[in-house]
Design an enzyme around this catalytic site. Structure first.
Site, PDB file in Angstrom:
ATOM      1  CD  GLU A 363      -3.548  -1.244   1.731  1.00 24.12           C
ATOM      2  OE1 GLU A 363      -3.922  -0.672   1.831  1.00 24.12           O
ATOM      3  OE2 GLU A 363      -3.477  -2.511   2.017  1.00 24.12           O
TER       4      GLU A 363
HETATM    5  N1  CAA Z   1      -6.597  11.418  -3.691  1.00 20.14           N
HETATM    6  C1  CAA Z   1      -6.799  12.309  -4.348  1.00 20.14           C
HETATM    7  N2  CAA Z   1      -6.449  12.457  -5.619  1.00 20.14           N
HETATM    8  C2  CAA Z   1      -5.361  12.465  -5.352  1.00 20.14           C
HETATM    9  C3  CAA Z   1      -4.535  11.850  -4.524  1.00 20.14           C
HETATM   10  C4  CAA Z   1      -5.129  11.554  -3.275  1.00 20.14           C
HETATM   11  N3  CAA Z   1      -4.997  10.906  -1.672  1.00 20.14           N
HETATM   12  N4  CAA Z   1      -3.240  11.782  -4.886  1.00 20.14           N
HETATM   13  C5  CAA Z   1      -2.833  11.743  -5.792  1.00 20.14           C
HETATM   14  N5  CAA Z   1      -3.633  12.320  -6.659  1.00 20.14           N
HETATM   15  C6  CAA Z   1      -4.431  12.800  -7.120  1.00 20.14           C
HETATM   16  C7  CAA Z   1      -3.403  13.967  -8.409  1.00 20.14           C
HETATM   17  O1  CAA Z   1      -4.114  14.746  -8.144  1.00 20.14           O
HETATM   18  C8  CAA Z   1      -2.474  13.445 -10.151  1.00 20.14           C
HETATM   19  O2  CAA Z   1      -4.260  14.097 -10.575  1.00 20.14           O
HETATM   20  P1  CAA Z   1      -4.217  15.202 -11.145  1.00 20.14           P
HETATM   21  O3  CAA Z   1      -3.446  15.376 -12.139  1.00 20.14           O
HETATM   22  O4  CAA Z   1      -5.841  15.682 -11.570  1.00 20.14           O
HETATM   23  O5  CAA Z   1      -4.141  16.223 -10.264  1.00 20.14           O
HETATM   24  C9  CAA Z   1      -2.765  12.312  -9.938  1.00 20.14           C
HETATM   25  O6  CAA Z   1      -3.531  11.874  -8.713  1.00 20.14           O
HETATM   26  C10 CAA Z   1      -1.609  11.993 -10.286  1.00 20.14           C
HETATM   27  O7  CAA Z   1      -0.386  12.441  -9.267  1.00 20.14           O
HETATM   28  P2  CAA Z   1       0.817  12.530  -9.200  1.00 20.14           P
HETATM   29  O8  CAA Z   1       0.895  13.916 -10.503  1.00 20.14           O
HETATM   30  O9  CAA Z   1       1.007  13.122  -7.711  1.00 20.14           O
HETATM   31  O10 CAA Z   1       1.420  10.841  -9.642  1.00 20.14           O
HETATM   32  P3  CAA Z   1       2.914  10.540  -9.814  1.00 20.14           P
HETATM   33  O11 CAA Z   1       3.244   9.465 -10.076  1.00 20.14           O
HETATM   34  O12 CAA Z   1       3.839  11.364  -9.148  1.00 20.14           O
HETATM   35  O13 CAA Z   1       2.571   9.873  -8.379  1.00 20.14           O
HETATM   36  C11 CAA Z   1       2.182   8.239  -6.913  1.00 20.14           C
HETATM   37  C12 CAA Z   1       1.884   9.439  -7.315  1.00 20.14           C
HETATM   38  C13 CAA Z   1       1.933   9.258  -5.405  1.00 20.14           C
HETATM   39  C14 CAA Z   1       3.374   8.289  -6.371  1.00 20.14           C
HETATM   40  C15 CAA Z   1       1.555   6.996  -6.575  1.00 20.14           C
HETATM   41  O14 CAA Z   1       2.112   6.488  -8.170  1.00 20.14           O
HETATM   42  C16 CAA Z   1       1.639   5.982  -5.544  1.00 20.14           C
HETATM   43  O15 CAA Z   1       0.807   6.641  -4.450  1.00 20.14           O
HETATM   44  N6  CAA Z   1       1.742   4.586  -5.402  1.00 20.14           N
HETATM   45  C17 CAA Z   1       2.028   4.006  -4.932  1.00 20.14           C
HETATM   46  C18 CAA Z   1       1.340   2.785  -5.703  1.00 20.14           C
HETATM   47  C19 CAA Z   1       0.381   1.966  -4.269  1.00 20.14           C
HETATM   48  O16 CAA Z   1       0.441   2.211  -2.876  1.00 20.14           O
HETATM   49  N7  CAA Z   1       0.264   0.808  -4.689  1.00 20.14           N
HETATM   50  C20 CAA Z   1      -0.293  -0.441  -3.595  1.00 20.14           C
HETATM   51  C21 CAA Z   1      -0.655  -1.425  -4.121  1.00 20.14           C
HETATM   52  S1  CAA Z   1      -2.621  -1.310  -3.342  1.00 20.14           S
HETATM   53  C22 CAA Z   1      -1.831  -2.503  -1.966  1.00 20.14           C
HETATM   54  O17 CAA Z   1      -0.993  -2.677  -1.899  1.00 20.14           O
HETATM   55  C23 CAA Z   1      -2.769  -3.345  -1.944  1.00 20.14           C
HETATM   56  C24 CAA Z   1      -2.314  -5.135  -1.256  1.00 20.14           C
HETATM   57  O18 CAA Z   1      -3.404  -5.840  -1.825  1.00 20.14           O
HETATM   58  C25 CAA Z   1      -1.788  -4.781   0.386  1.00 20.14           C
END
Ligand code: CAA
Length: 394
Positions: A363
């Site tokens: 996550e």
């Molecule tokens: N709420 C709403 N929107 C959000 C947000 C949030 N918390 N976080 C980001 N966004 C939106 C941004 O506003 C942006 O939208 P706009 O372009 O419209 O403004 C869009 O999402 C993209 O955001 P970024 O430009 O910041 O994207 P990025 O590529 O630079 O990176 C990141 C974003 C935070 C690194 C994201 O890719 C991330 O969280 N990565 C990790 C993924 C993850 O947690 N994976 C876990 C897998 S699930 C799992 O593990 C479950 C399981 O089985 C246990």
């Protein structure tokens, strides 16, 4: 400031603790050793209402607040994090995501089965080449009119072998980047859904983590969550809540190791007295207790902020970052306090140490949490004061 738990919250905590100690503990070493999915234990968690805690009663859920869910996650994770990750994904990624962003038909069709544990859900975002970089989805959902044609591979999927419903993120409009991603509800007995190998993991070995393949799966348009292109936002918003669950899991793992270390250090004697009476051990216990309490405040506060309708994305990232680091650090210390006994399975702390590691990875890794937190600071979105009102910037 009131730190007391309500009577309801205390009752949930007590029920989860009793279940974990009485039902989960006896078989946990065996399940870990043989990678046995806790089928009977998950059924009992469902009967106790632990699989749909925050969902509305109209959909079979418990209608509880996030803090109650955190308390249950914490107690169950003190003993068996394989069970708590199954619970966490079903509660905070699948049920919460569906109830918050699904439409009335979707909620009516899927939630009652998921909240009661008749069906288990999975959240399918990660791919072989899109883990931390979640916007780079290669799974495609081609718009075919009244359905999407889904193709691709997802991996590290918790509940991958047992789930009946997947929430799948897939790219529909590659030219739009993350704005082209959709979130689709997929039933696992539909043609074209296949379950790949079960991972042989360092920790949480009782949970079933699989690769999933989708080959020309026809997903009705009615199963898209939100508007066209809402899928990435859906994933981010849902993960912000999911991270509170994993933070609670980490807190529980740390707390479980701490409880075992305190008990052992009072029983074990060396140089003529219990080892807890030696400053070398007593100071370790003091550090464990202090940092676990600090983590607890962060995790509970993130849960409280979510329940207050505040922006909690940075708070949940902070809670997960800190609680998972505390879990890793202090499970290692718990093994050290147990000495040679800590290195064998019978004393439980080596398993807690192995289980702690994943809380720094899934996550969103600790590095991703730092990205979320630092962007929160720089965007001015972060709720800056730890306690109290607004702080003037100088
Ligand atoms: N709420 C709403 N929107 C959000 C947000 C949030 N918390 N976080 C980001 N966004 C939106 C941004 O506003 C942006 O939208 P706009 O372009 O419209 O403004 C869009 O999402 C993209 O955001 P970024 O430009 O910041 O994207 P990025 O590529 O630079 O990176 C990141 C974003 C935070 C690194 C994201 O890719 C991330 O969280 N990565 C990790 C993924 C993850 O947690 N994976 C876990 C897998 S699930 C799992 O593990 C479950 C399981 O089985 C246990």
């Amino acid at each position: 400031m009131i730190f007391d738990l309500t009577e309801e919250q205390l009752a949930v905590k007590e029920a989860a603790r009793d279940f974990a100690q009485r039902v989960l503990k006896p078989g946990v070493i065996e399940r870990d050793t043989h990678m046995t999915y806790p089928k009977d234990e998950v059924r009992q968690m469902a009967e106790l209402g632990f699989l749909g805690m925050m969902a509305s009663p109209e959909y079979g859920g418990g209608g509880m607040d996030t803090l109650s869910y955190v308390l249950a996650m914490e107690e169950i994770s003190k003993v068996d994090s394989s069970c708590s990750v199954i619970m966490s994904v079903n509660n905070s990624l699948v049920c919460w995501g569906l109830e918050t962003y699904g439409n009335a038909e979707q909620k009516q069709k899927y939630l009652p089965k998921l909240t009661t544990g008749e069906w288990i859900g999975a959240f399918c975002l990660s791919e072989p080449e899109a883990g931390s970089d979640a916007t780079s989805q290669r799974t495609t959902a081609v718009d075919m009119g009244d359905y999407y044609l889904l193709n691709g591979t997802k991996n590290w999927i918790t509940n991958g072998g047992t789930s009946k419903v997947h929430l799948v993120m897939a790219q529909t409009h590659p030219e739009k980047g993350h704005h082209g991603i959709n979130a689709l509800i997929v039933e696992t007995d539909w043609p074209g859904v296949s379950v790949g190998k079960k991972e042989d993991k360092l920790g949480i070995r009782g949970s079933d983590t699989h690769t999933i393949m989708y080959t020309d799966v026809k997903v009705p348009k009615a199963n898209r969550i939100g508007d066209d292109g809402f899928g990435f936002k859906f994933a981010m918003k849902t993960l912000a809540g999911g991270r509170i669950g994993i933070a609670a899991q980490a807190l529980g793992i740390a707390g479980g190791a701490y409880e075992l270390a305190v008990a052992y250090s009072k029983e074990r004697t060396a140089f003529g007295k219990p080892i807890s009476q030696h400053q070398a051990i007593a100071f370790k216990l003091a550090d464990m207790a202090t940092e676990i309490e600090a983590a607890k405040l962060m995790v509970y506060r993130a849960a409280w902020m979510k329940d207050q309708g505040m922006d909690y994305a940075s708070a949940s990232a902070m809670a997960k970052l800190y609680a998972s680091e505390v879990a890793m650090k202090h499970t290692v210390e718990a093994v050290q306090i147990h000495g040679g006994y800590g290195f064998v399975k019978e004393y439980h702390v080596e398993r807690l140490m192995r289980d702690a590691k994943i809380t720094q990875i899934y996550e969103g890794t600790s590095e991703i949490q730092r990205i979320v937190i630092s962007r929160g600071i720089l965007n001015g979105e972060l709720y800056l004061p730890v306690l109290g009102g607004a702080v003037e910037s100088h």
